[in-house]
Design a protein around this motif. Sequence first.
Motif, mmCIF file in Angstrom:
data_model
loop_
_atom_site.group_PDB
_atom_site.id
_atom_site.type_symbol
_atom_site.label_atom_id
_atom_site.label_comp_id
_atom_site.label_asym_id
_atom_site.label_seq_id
_atom_site.Cartn_x
_atom_site.Cartn_y
_atom_site.Cartn_z
ATOM 1 N N LYS A 3 -2.257 18.311 29.397
ATOM 2 C CA LYS A 3 -1.343 17.849 30.446
ATOM 3 C C LYS A 3 -1.945 16.715 31.268
ATOM 4 C CE LYS A 3 1.066 22.278 30.878
ATOM 5 N NZ LYS A 3 2.320 21.768 30.303
ATOM 6 N N TYR A 10 5.774 10.686 27.754
ATOM 7 C CA TYR A 10 6.343 12.014 27.972
ATOM 8 C C TYR A 10 6.254 12.853 26.699
ATOM 9 C CZ TYR A 10 9.827 15.623 29.014
ATOM 10 O OH TYR A 10 10.471 16.823 29.208
ATOM 11 N N GLU A 202 16.495 14.483 28.743
ATOM 12 C CA GLU A 202 15.362 15.055 29.476
ATOM 13 C C GLU A 202 14.421 13.962 29.967
ATOM 14 O OE1 GLU A 202 13.588 17.740 26.742
ATOM 15 O OE2 GLU A 202 15.106 19.317 27.015
ATOM 16 N N LEU A 203 14.224 12.931 29.141
ATOM 17 C CA LEU A 203 13.342 11.834 29.531
ATOM 18 C C LEU A 203 13.907 11.066 30.713
ATOM 19 C CD1 LEU A 203 10.873 10.051 29.078
ATOM 20 C CD2 LEU A 203 12.202 8.749 27.404
ATOM 21 N N GLU A 205 15.947 12.196 33.034
ATOM 22 C CA GLU A 205 15.810 13.050 34.219
ATOM 23 C C GLU A 205 14.379 13.025 34.741
ATOM 24 O OE1 GLU A 205 17.142 16.920 33.187
ATOM 25 O OE2 GLU A 205 19.216 16.311 32.812
ATOM 26 N N LYS A 206 13.412 13.082 33.817
ATOM 27 C CA LYS A 206 12.001 13.090 34.218
ATOM 28 C C LYS A 206 11.611 11.760 34.858
ATOM 29 C CE LYS A 206 8.030 15.333 34.089
ATOM 30 N NZ LYS A 206 7.842 16.640 34.738
ATOM 31 N N GLU A 209 13.101 11.574 38.319
ATOM 32 C CA GLU A 209 12.416 12.532 39.193
ATOM 33 C C GLU A 209 11.053 12.019 39.647
ATOM 34 O OE1 GLU A 209 10.273 16.911 38.754
ATOM 35 O OE2 GLU A 209 11.802 16.291 37.295
ATOM 36 N N MET A 210 10.341 11.331 38.751
ATOM 37 C CA MET A 210 8.981 10.880 39.050
ATOM 38 C C MET A 210 8.919 9.479 39.649
ATOM 39 S SD MET A 210 7.295 13.518 38.122
ATOM 40 C CE MET A 210 5.629 12.884 38.271
#
Length: 337
Positions: A3, A10, A202-203, A205-206, A209-210
């Motif tokens: 991680k 991603y 999903e990418l 959204e990520k 978000e970031m």
Amino acid sequence: LVKMMIPSVYGLENIKEGIIYSLVNAKPDKKDKKERLHIAFVSNPGRGKTDILLDIPNYTTRAIFETVITSTALSLLVMVENTGETRIVRIGTVARFMVACLDEFNKMPFSGQDMFRGIAQNGYMTSNKFGKNTHVTAPVTLIIALNPPLRPESAAEQQHDSDSNSNSPKINMSDIDISPALWDRIDFKFFIPDMTHKESDELVEKMVEMEDRVVPKYYSFVKKLLTYAKQNCNPILSLEARSVLIKAGQEFLKRVPLHGSSKKTPRLIDTLMIATKARARVLLKKVADESDAVAIVKFMSEMMKNYESGTIEAKGVTEIAVDECFRFLGERVLNNN
């Protein structure tokens, strides 16, 4: 650790895990025993291969990124110049480092790629120029990226509209100009599939978000840990680990074709043992036990499954010769008719 690796890309945890194993073993081999783990990434453009290669040097010492399309094998490895009575040996950038991240590697001619074979397997090469033999020691770990030729528009549209990777056109490795001899010396072969609609969502959204967050970078910590592990840990295989690897090796070899560019060789078994010790080294252990072997078998199984699901294995020399014979005979039949 996975991680902490390459936050700009991603997902792709399996690939990041393999990079950790490769970096912790990026050091000169023992006498007559290869311990380095070479990596290749295969995917269509736009899947983050270059971003990965650019970020890797931040996690280890003596690492370099090079774009092969603007280089030659001689400039990367060794050049010998003769000026009168003086012979000057110029060591290339790749030969001076321990990790070489090479983008667009398949754009290099075969004659240049073959110069990397000795370095990949034995950590040295020779150059015969002006009547003298030059021995170059270069125990470098190779991490390369390969791009296939651009597909026709119809195939690209088919892939874009697919909701699962299984429906995406496979990459034919015969279309990628990579030396079979060098390809056989690559330990980890990663296929990066095109994103499905779900993964794209999903990418997005990520990324949103970031956007206003400061993403922590663990370059210093990871580099210190891997450096300490390389210098102080030299694990051995336990009897239980050996038993696991024997069974796994036998099963893996059954999945490898008898012919083609990835035909059966003992190098796959070497990779299993080296990777198991690398995992134990990362965990600062003196003994690579059964749990390390099981984890590596799982890691290798996932890697091979992904690679097989997205690629068509390149044909071997014999298969190419047979195809050419049938093509020639077919043309003669047509001409006679």
